[in-house]
Scaffold this motif. Structure first.
Motif, mmCIF file in Angstrom:
data_model
loop_
_atom_site.group_PDB
_atom_site.id
_atom_site.type_symbol
_atom_site.label_atom_id
_atom_site.label_comp_id
_atom_site.label_asym_id
_atom_site.label_seq_id
_atom_site.Cartn_x
_atom_site.Cartn_y
_atom_site.Cartn_z
ATOM 1 N N VAL A 57 -13.091 2.396 -10.060
ATOM 2 C CA VAL A 57 -13.413 3.158 -8.845
ATOM 3 C C VAL A 57 -13.408 2.240 -7.628
ATOM 4 C CG1 VAL A 57 -15.219 4.497 -7.686
ATOM 5 C CG2 VAL A 57 -14.720 4.912 -10.103
ATOM 6 N N TRP A 58 -13.918 1.034 -7.782
ATOM 7 C CA TRP A 58 -13.934 0.060 -6.686
ATOM 8 C C TRP A 58 -12.510 -0.265 -6.223
ATOM 9 C CZ3 TRP A 58 -17.934 -1.770 -3.855
ATOM 10 C CH2 TRP A 58 -17.745 -2.920 -3.100
ATOM 11 N N LEU A 59 -11.590 -0.406 -7.170
ATOM 12 C CA LEU A 59 -10.198 -0.687 -6.822
ATOM 13 C C LEU A 59 -9.564 0.490 -6.086
ATOM 14 C CD1 LEU A 59 -8.868 -2.499 -10.028
ATOM 15 C CD2 LEU A 59 -9.401 -3.521 -7.816
ATOM 16 N N VAL A 60 -9.854 1.711 -6.530
ATOM 17 C CA VAL A 60 -9.360 2.891 -5.824
ATOM 18 C C VAL A 60 -9.861 2.876 -4.383
ATOM 19 C CG1 VAL A 60 -9.467 5.419 -5.684
ATOM 20 C CG2 VAL A 60 -9.180 4.316 -7.896
ATOM 21 N N HIS A 61 -11.129 2.532 -4.219
ATOM 22 C CA HIS A 61 -11.742 2.505 -2.883
ATOM 23 C C HIS A 61 -11.100 1.439 -1.999
ATOM 24 C CE1 HIS A 61 -14.983 1.390 0.032
ATOM 25 N NE2 HIS A 61 -15.128 2.712 0.080
ATOM 26 N N LYS A 62 -10.913 0.246 -2.520
ATOM 27 C CA LYS A 62 -10.317 -0.836 -1.733
ATOM 28 C C LYS A 62 -8.890 -0.490 -1.317
ATOM 29 C CE LYS A 62 -13.655 -3.674 -1.279
ATOM 30 N NZ LYS A 62 -14.209 -3.874 0.089
ATOM 31 N N LEU A 63 -8.127 0.058 -2.254
ATOM 32 C CA LEU A 63 -6.753 0.410 -1.926
ATOM 33 C C LEU A 63 -6.715 1.573 -0.936
ATOM 34 C CD1 LEU A 63 -3.850 -0.381 -2.523
ATOM 35 C CD2 LEU A 63 -3.833 1.270 -4.403
ATOM 36 N N ALA A 64 -7.644 2.505 -1.068
ATOM 37 C CA ALA A 64 -7.705 3.647 -0.144
ATOM 38 C C ALA A 64 -7.916 3.185 1.286
ATOM 39 C CB ALA A 64 -8.831 4.602 -0.560
ATOM 40 N N PHE A 65 -8.737 2.152 1.459
ATOM 41 C CA PHE A 65 -9.040 1.665 2.807
ATOM 42 C C PHE A 65 -8.003 0.661 3.315
ATOM 43 C CE2 PHE A 65 -12.945 3.841 2.276
ATOM 44 C CZ PHE A 65 -13.481 4.012 3.543
ATOM 45 N N SER A 66 -6.959 0.420 2.521
ATOM 46 C CA SER A 66 -5.864 -0.430 3.009
ATOM 47 C C SER A 66 -4.748 0.409 3.625
ATOM 48 C CB SER A 66 -5.309 -1.289 1.868
ATOM 49 O OG SER A 66 -4.608 -0.498 0.936
ATOM 50 N N PHE A 67 -4.882 1.738 3.551
ATOM 51 C CA PHE A 67 -3.897 2.638 4.154
ATOM 52 C C PHE A 67 -4.288 2.986 5.588
ATOM 53 C CE2 PHE A 67 -2.820 3.285 -0.254
ATOM 54 C CZ PHE A 67 -1.476 3.633 -0.238
ATOM 55 N N ALA A 106 0.834 -1.191 0.000
ATOM 56 C CA ALA A 106 0.000 0.000 0.000
ATOM 57 C C ALA A 106 0.874 1.248 0.000
ATOM 58 C CB ALA A 106 -0.945 -0.011 1.208
ATOM 59 N N LYS A 107 1.391 1.585 -1.165
ATOM 60 C CA LYS A 107 2.280 2.721 -1.315
ATOM 61 C C LYS A 107 1.575 3.828 -2.085
ATOM 62 C CE LYS A 107 5.876 0.615 0.516
ATOM 63 N NZ LYS A 107 6.423 1.044 1.822
ATOM 64 N N PRO A 108 1.902 5.073 -1.781
ATOM 65 C CA PRO A 108 1.288 6.191 -2.516
ATOM 66 C C PRO A 108 1.466 6.097 -4.027
ATOM 67 C CG PRO A 108 2.404 7.006 -0.552
ATOM 68 C CD PRO A 108 2.756 5.548 -0.669
ATOM 69 N N SER A 109 2.620 5.609 -4.487
ATOM 70 C CA SER A 109 2.861 5.515 -5.930
ATOM 71 C C SER A 109 1.892 4.535 -6.587
ATOM 72 C CB SER A 109 4.298 5.084 -6.197
ATOM 73 O OG SER A 109 4.589 3.856 -5.551
ATOM 74 N N LEU A 110 1.583 3.433 -5.898
ATOM 75 C CA LEU A 110 0.613 2.473 -6.420
ATOM 76 C C LEU A 110 -0.776 3.099 -6.442
ATOM 77 C CD1 LEU A 110 -0.337 -0.299 -7.353
ATOM 78 C CD2 LEU A 110 -0.390 -1.028 -4.954
ATOM 79 N N PHE A 111 -1.111 3.819 -5.384
ATOM 80 C CA PHE A 111 -2.425 4.460 -5.335
ATOM 81 C C PHE A 111 -2.560 5.479 -6.469
ATOM 82 C CE2 PHE A 111 -5.551 7.565 -3.845
ATOM 83 C CZ PHE A 111 -6.595 6.732 -3.504
ATOM 84 N N GLU A 112 -1.510 6.232 -6.726
ATOM 85 C CA GLU A 112 -1.536 7.217 -7.805
ATOM 86 C C GLU A 112 -1.783 6.536 -9.149
ATOM 87 O OE1 GLU A 112 1.264 10.730 -9.781
ATOM 88 O OE2 GLU A 112 2.032 9.503 -8.138
ATOM 89 N N LEU A 113 -1.152 5.399 -9.370
ATOM 90 C CA LEU A 113 -1.333 4.654 -10.612
ATOM 91 C C LEU A 113 -2.785 4.199 -10.763
ATOM 92 C CD1 LEU A 113 -0.274 3.169 -13.122
ATOM 93 C CD2 LEU A 113 0.365 1.274 -11.615
ATOM 94 N N VAL A 114 -3.369 3.687 -9.688
ATOM 95 C CA VAL A 114 -4.744 3.187 -9.733
ATOM 96 C C VAL A 114 -5.730 4.340 -9.968
ATOM 97 C CG1 VAL A 114 -6.527 1.979 -8.412
ATOM 98 C CG2 VAL A 114 -4.167 1.203 -8.297
ATOM 99 N N VAL A 115 -5.451 5.490 -9.387
ATOM 100 C CA VAL A 115 -6.294 6.664 -9.624
ATOM 101 C C VAL A 115 -6.224 7.085 -11.087
ATOM 102 C CG1 VAL A 115 -6.558 9.138 -9.131
ATOM 103 C CG2 VAL A 115 -6.248 7.520 -7.257
ATOM 104 N N GLU A 116 -5.031 7.041 -11.680
ATOM 105 C CA GLU A 116 -4.882 7.388 -13.096
ATOM 106 C C GLU A 116 -5.689 6.428 -13.965
ATOM 107 O OE1 GLU A 116 -3.402 9.982 -14.584
ATOM 108 O OE2 GLU A 116 -3.026 10.776 -12.576
ATOM 109 N N ALA A 141 -10.668 5.352 -17.237
ATOM 110 C CA ALA A 141 -11.921 4.619 -17.387
ATOM 111 C C ALA A 141 -13.113 5.574 -17.376
ATOM 112 C CB ALA A 141 -12.066 3.588 -16.264
ATOM 113 N N ALA A 142 -13.042 6.610 -16.538
ATOM 114 C CA ALA A 142 -14.112 7.613 -16.482
ATOM 115 C C ALA A 142 -14.212 8.353 -17.806
ATOM 116 C CB ALA A 142 -13.858 8.597 -15.343
ATOM 117 N N SER A 143 -13.070 8.744 -18.346
ATOM 118 C CA SER A 143 -13.045 9.463 -19.619
ATOM 119 C C SER A 143 -13.611 8.607 -20.746
ATOM 120 C CB SER A 143 -11.613 9.889 -19.941
ATOM 121 O OG SER A 143 -11.545 10.540 -21.192
#
Length: 312
Positions: free
Chosen positions: A234-244, A66-76, A81-83
């Motif tokens: 979005v679900w993956l962003v959420h799951k990773l967010a709650f692992s921090f 659970a590193k910020p760099s991984l979270f940044e990648l998942v957000v990108e 996907a949103a676009s």
């Protein structure tokens, strides 16, 4: 006769000065484009490197993964996907003869778009606002679970495992195997919030999609599969967010607030705006995608800036 040639010479000099000025402007523009290209290439290399590392991280502990760099990648990935879904949505609306100008105006009234193409950001804002709604809760308020409060360490570990297990799975395959899983319920809930009845009827001529979803089924149309990819991201962003620890916080900015580059980024280049007065502080017209606070870092929210009209 001499004065005539002097006039030609002056005209020639003036044109040369104009051409030189134009060349200097082009050089400056080229330098800016080259610098931006270098920044993007550097960012892509960084994300590709992190992606390669992440593919081998399935067996790692939460502290290691659970590193910020991984979270940044998942957000990108979620932004992309949103676009993509927003583009498909607007294409289908256009094909169904929707008034896109009126639709954009209904999403956020009072926004002046400097170019017609910028109205796409209204639709991206619309779908992101609904898809990320409830993000601050451990399960988007779909049930009354308090796992993150009763046993936070266990909950963080479970979120990371779910993130790792789900990341490589096709979302349609997942909901086909277990249509009533929590992610499946999330997809049903968000689809009904984003795609209202009139929109669906104009797309498909009936309410078949809605009927299937209300009966707990996941349609196999291209439109719904694009939606599933967005929902999964979005679900993956959420799951990773709650692992921090502490949990990653999501944020948006209100309309008309001043633009602050420390935690906002414009979706439109400054060159595309109608004002360049450094004394004028641009204001936010709408938040396109949310931002996140992760440990000591801020992932900026993407915003569309309000144009300064003549006389303002």
């Amino acid at each position: 006769m001499l004065s005539k040639y002097e006039g030609y010479i002056e005209t020639y000099k003036r044109r040369m000065e104009e051409k030189n000025a134009e060349i200097e402007n082009l050089k400056a523009s080229l330098e800016k484009v080259t610098a931006k290209k270098d920044q993007l290439e550097s960012r892509v290399r960084k994300l590709e490197h992190q992606s390669a590392l992440d593919q081998t991280s399935t067996g790692l502990s939460s502290e290691q993964s659970a590193k910020p760099s991984l979270f940044e990648l998942v957000v990108e990935e979620a932004k992309e996907a949103a676009s993509n879904f927003a583009k498909l949505l607007t294409a289908m609306m256009k094909s169904a003869h929707w008034d896109l100008d009126a639709a954009a105006k209904s999403i956020e009234p009072g926004v002046f778009y400097s170019r017609p193409a910028h109205k796409k950001y209204a639709f991206e804002s619309y779908i992101c606002h609904r898809m990320f709604s409830g993000f601050e809760n451990e399960n988007f308020y779909m049930n009354g679970s308090l796992s993150s409060i009763l046993d936070p360490e266990k909950h963080r570990h479970e979120c990371l495992i779910q993130f790792q297990d789900m990341r490589s799975i096709d979302p349609l395959e997942l909901v086909s195997i277990t249509p009533d899983c929590l992610f499946g319920k999330f997809c049903h809930k968000k689809y009904l919030q984003i795609v209202h009845e009139k929109m669906e009827e104009s797309f498909f001529g009936d309410f078949e999609h809605r009927g299937q979803i209300l009966n707990g089924v996941h349609p196999r149309s291209r439109f719904y599969q694009s939606f599933l990819k967005f929902a999964k991201a979005v679900w993956l962003v959420h799951k990773l967010a709650f692992s921090f620890s502490p949990t990653v916080k999501i944020f948006q900015v209100r309309k008309d607030c001043e633009f602050h580059p420390l935690y906002m980024e414009s979706v439109v280049d400054n060159e595309d705006l109608e004002y360049n007065d450094p004394s004028v502080r641009p204001t936010v017209a709408l938040t396109v995608t949310p931002g996140f606070r992760i440990e000591e870092e801020v992932l900026k929210c993407r915003v569309y800036l309000q144009e300064m009209l003549p006389g303002e």
